[in-house]
Design an enzyme around this catalytic site. Sequence first.
Site, PDB file in Angstrom:
ATOM      1  CB  ALA A 140      72.917  75.414  58.640  1.00  0.00           C
ATOM      2  CE  LYS A 141      67.631  69.814  62.882  1.00  0.00           C
ATOM      3  NZ  LYS A 141      66.482  70.495  63.318  1.00  0.00           N
ATOM      4  CB  ILE A 142      75.009  70.842  64.180  1.00  0.00           C
ATOM      5  CG1 ILE A 142      74.824  69.462  63.708  1.00  0.00           C
ATOM      6  CG2 ILE A 142      75.934  70.956  65.357  1.00  0.00           C
ATOM      7  CD1 ILE A 142      76.089  68.889  63.229  1.00  0.00           C
ATOM      8  CG  ASN A 155      69.363  70.762  66.318  1.00  0.00           C
ATOM      9  OD1 ASN A 155      68.284  71.475  66.143  1.00  0.00           O
ATOM     10  ND2 ASN A 155      69.397  69.668  65.935  1.00  0.00           N
TER      11      ASN A 155
END
Length: 71
Positions: A47-49, A52
């Site tokens: 989810a973070k990738i 970003n």
Amino acid sequence: GVGAARAGNLTFMVGGAEQEFDAAKELLTCMGSNVIYCGEVGTGQAAKICNNMLLAISMIGTAEAMNLGIR
């Protein structure tokens, strides 16, 4: 970013066993205003990738528009 960290407004996207997430959530809430359970191990990182990547795409589009406007 640094400003959000200082203000305690970070967002944590967490993957792992739900009972471990529940145990860590209180600590994470001290550092951030958004603590989101994403599912299995690795899903928080995914989810973070994605987040970003979306930000990068937005910044590239802004830079291209500025470059075109300047020309």
